[in-house]
Design a protein around this motif. Sequence first.
Motif, PDB file in Angstrom:
ATOM      1  N   ASP A 197       1.023  -8.490  -0.968  1.00  0.00           N
ATOM      2  CA  ASP A 197       1.210  -7.230  -1.508  1.00  0.00           C
ATOM      3  C   ASP A 197       2.683  -7.036  -1.602  1.00  0.00           C
ATOM      4  O   ASP A 197       3.480  -6.732  -0.562  1.00  0.00           O
ATOM      5  CB  ASP A 197       0.605  -6.146  -0.695  1.00  0.00           C
ATOM      6  CG  ASP A 197       0.543  -4.781  -1.168  1.00  0.00           C
ATOM      7  OD1 ASP A 197       1.592  -4.526  -1.820  1.00  0.00           O
ATOM      8  OD2 ASP A 197      -0.053  -3.828  -0.948  1.00  0.00           O
ATOM      9  N   VAL A 198       3.132  -7.117  -2.714  1.00  0.00           N
ATOM     10  CA  VAL A 198       4.799  -7.354  -2.957  1.00  0.00           C
ATOM     11  C   VAL A 198       5.367  -5.922  -2.671  1.00  0.00           C
ATOM     12  O   VAL A 198       6.324  -5.682  -1.737  1.00  0.00           O
ATOM     13  CB  VAL A 198       5.169  -7.504  -4.292  1.00  0.00           C
ATOM     14  CG1 VAL A 198       6.593  -7.140  -4.693  1.00  0.00           C
ATOM     15  CG2 VAL A 198       4.739  -9.031  -4.815  1.00  0.00           C
ATOM     16  N   THR A 199       4.834  -4.778  -2.994  1.00  0.00           N
ATOM     17  CA  THR A 199       5.284  -3.455  -2.622  1.00  0.00           C
ATOM     18  C   THR A 199       5.207  -3.119  -1.023  1.00  0.00           C
ATOM     19  O   THR A 199       6.106  -2.741  -0.438  1.00  0.00           O
ATOM     20  CB  THR A 199       4.250  -2.537  -3.295  1.00  0.00           C
ATOM     21  OG1 THR A 199       4.306  -2.752  -4.592  1.00  0.00           O
ATOM     22  CG2 THR A 199       4.806  -0.990  -2.742  1.00  0.00           C
TER      23      THR A 199
ATOM     24  N   ARG B 184       1.328  -3.055 -15.805  1.00  0.00           N
ATOM     25  CA  ARG B 184       1.103  -2.148 -15.029  1.00  0.00           C
ATOM     26  C   ARG B 184       2.151  -2.141 -13.793  1.00  0.00           C
ATOM     27  O   ARG B 184       2.334  -1.145 -13.073  1.00  0.00           O
ATOM     28  CB  ARG B 184      -0.316  -2.126 -14.664  1.00  0.00           C
ATOM     29  CG  ARG B 184      -1.367  -1.834 -15.559  1.00  0.00           C
ATOM     30  CD  ARG B 184      -2.728  -2.112 -14.983  1.00  0.00           C
ATOM     31  NE  ARG B 184      -3.878  -1.876 -16.207  1.00  0.00           N
ATOM     32  CZ  ARG B 184      -4.985  -2.194 -15.848  1.00  0.00           C
ATOM     33  NH1 ARG B 184      -5.350  -2.746 -14.758  1.00  0.00           N
ATOM     34  NH2 ARG B 184      -6.004  -1.985 -16.788  1.00  0.00           N
ATOM     35  N   GLY B 185       2.325  -3.408 -13.498  1.00  0.00           N
ATOM     36  CA  GLY B 185       3.361  -3.513 -12.403  1.00  0.00           C
ATOM     37  C   GLY B 185       4.764  -2.836 -12.501  1.00  0.00           C
ATOM     38  O   GLY B 185       5.300  -2.741 -11.434  1.00  0.00           O
ATOM     39  N   ILE B 186       5.290  -2.394 -13.613  1.00  0.00           N
ATOM     40  CA  ILE B 186       6.435  -1.929 -13.769  1.00  0.00           C
ATOM     41  C   ILE B 186       6.437  -0.557 -13.036  1.00  0.00           C
ATOM     42  O   ILE B 186       7.485  -0.161 -12.720  1.00  0.00           O
ATOM     43  CB  ILE B 186       6.693  -1.413 -15.457  1.00  0.00           C
ATOM     44  CG1 ILE B 186       8.250  -1.307 -15.643  1.00  0.00           C
ATOM     45  CG2 ILE B 186       5.898  -0.461 -15.873  1.00  0.00           C
ATOM     46  CD1 ILE B 186       8.981  -2.610 -15.409  1.00  0.00           C
TER      47      ILE B 186
ATOM     48  N   LEU C 150      16.056   0.603 -12.006  1.00  0.00           N
ATOM     49  CA  LEU C 150      15.052  -0.454 -12.388  1.00  0.00           C
ATOM     50  C   LEU C 150      15.823  -1.041 -13.816  1.00  0.00           C
ATOM     51  O   LEU C 150      15.915  -0.236 -14.751  1.00  0.00           O
ATOM     52  CB  LEU C 150      13.986   0.303 -12.798  1.00  0.00           C
ATOM     53  CG  LEU C 150      12.751  -0.456 -13.633  1.00  0.00           C
ATOM     54  CD1 LEU C 150      12.423  -1.862 -12.808  1.00  0.00           C
ATOM     55  CD2 LEU C 150      11.440   0.189 -13.867  1.00  0.00           C
ATOM     56  N   VAL C 151      15.658  -2.461 -13.964  1.00  0.00           N
ATOM     57  CA  VAL C 151      16.074  -2.819 -15.101  1.00  0.00           C
ATOM     58  C   VAL C 151      14.674  -3.895 -15.690  1.00  0.00           C
ATOM     59  O   VAL C 151      14.583  -4.855 -14.976  1.00  0.00           O
ATOM     60  CB  VAL C 151      17.260  -3.706 -15.256  1.00  0.00           C
ATOM     61  CG1 VAL C 151      17.607  -4.331 -16.599  1.00  0.00           C
ATOM     62  CG2 VAL C 151      18.509  -2.882 -14.694  1.00  0.00           C
ATOM     63  N   SER C 152      14.027  -3.188 -16.811  1.00  0.00           N
ATOM     64  CA  SER C 152      12.929  -3.981 -17.153  1.00  0.00           C
ATOM     65  C   SER C 152      13.337  -4.893 -18.451  1.00  0.00           C
ATOM     66  O   SER C 152      14.408  -4.420 -19.248  1.00  0.00           O
ATOM     67  CB  SER C 152      12.023  -3.144 -17.607  1.00  0.00           C
ATOM     68  OG  SER C 152      11.030  -3.692 -18.667  1.00  0.00           O
TER      69      SER C 152
END
Length: 343
Positions: free
Chosen positions: A198-200, A221-223, A236-238
Amino acid sequence: MDVEGLVEVVLPGRVEPEGLQVRRGAIPAAGPGQVLIRMEATGVSFAEQQMRRGRYYDQPAFPFVPGYDLVGTVLAIGAGVEPGLTGTRVAALVKVGGWASHVLVDAADVVPVPDGIGPAEAETMVVNGITAWQMLHRKARVRAGQTILVHGANGGVGSVLVQLAQAAGITVVGTASARHHDALRERGVVPVDYRTEDVTARVRELFPDGVDAVFDHVGGRGIVASWRLLAPGGTLVSYGSASTRDDTGSKQWPMLKLLGRVWLWNALPNRRRAYFFNIWAGRVLSRNRFRAQLRADLTEVFAALRRGDVTAQIAAQLPLARVAEAMRLAESGTVAGKVVLNP
């Protein structure tokens, strides 16, 4: 392969890699303000993978020659071009047209490659290096002592971003599949397995207050999870939507949805910022400023390469004629670094 004529790869439509066509023709002549480059190295980027599916946001109409960037030697120059450019090795960001043995480029768009850097090494740093440098230093403006999360830390952009960040004294957490973790640990990156962890939860365990910047090429959705991991004052850089690469339907909709989210987050009083990074942004408003920044940033990246702050990760080198194999390899997710095409 005949070195006397032009050899180029054509993307005829939405095809499997084997549907890419190798075409031969006459070598073009340089017009006013142009240089003719004999390509020595070009590469397979995520952009071409999307273009093959017809899913790159502003790709030209089929058929066209793909190839986002290239490195090569200036063979001939057109009227009004500095004569000293002839015979020099240069790099160019072109978006399309790079998968060819000979490429015409505006002289104002080429950046000299320093001595001591080979064409394949330089190629790994053009689109990936500029993207990583501009996101880190122009968008997020991360400073020494801060902490960042890099999704896809073993990827083309991710691996350069990780190294530039570490050279600047920044702590890096990177997501990657387990087979890349040892290599990331050797670099001093804290690896997280996005497939099994679970990355978060893991990032929150490491940094309860959040991180100073997240670099996200996955989108979808992960954004939202990436946004929530930001510390106050974080960015945050997407810079992509890899999660929608194989989707069908509108290619504009995932991007518009992403841009809408970014706009909404920035409108809220939350002490955090979000950007969607587009390497071509600003080109329409001021082409000269765009070119100046590109030249300055790529020059910085090449200097970092010469110092050893970053290393060129070449996954494989294949000739243009084996482009289908190169595309399959780049899309397989099994390689670290850039798949490079040679003439």
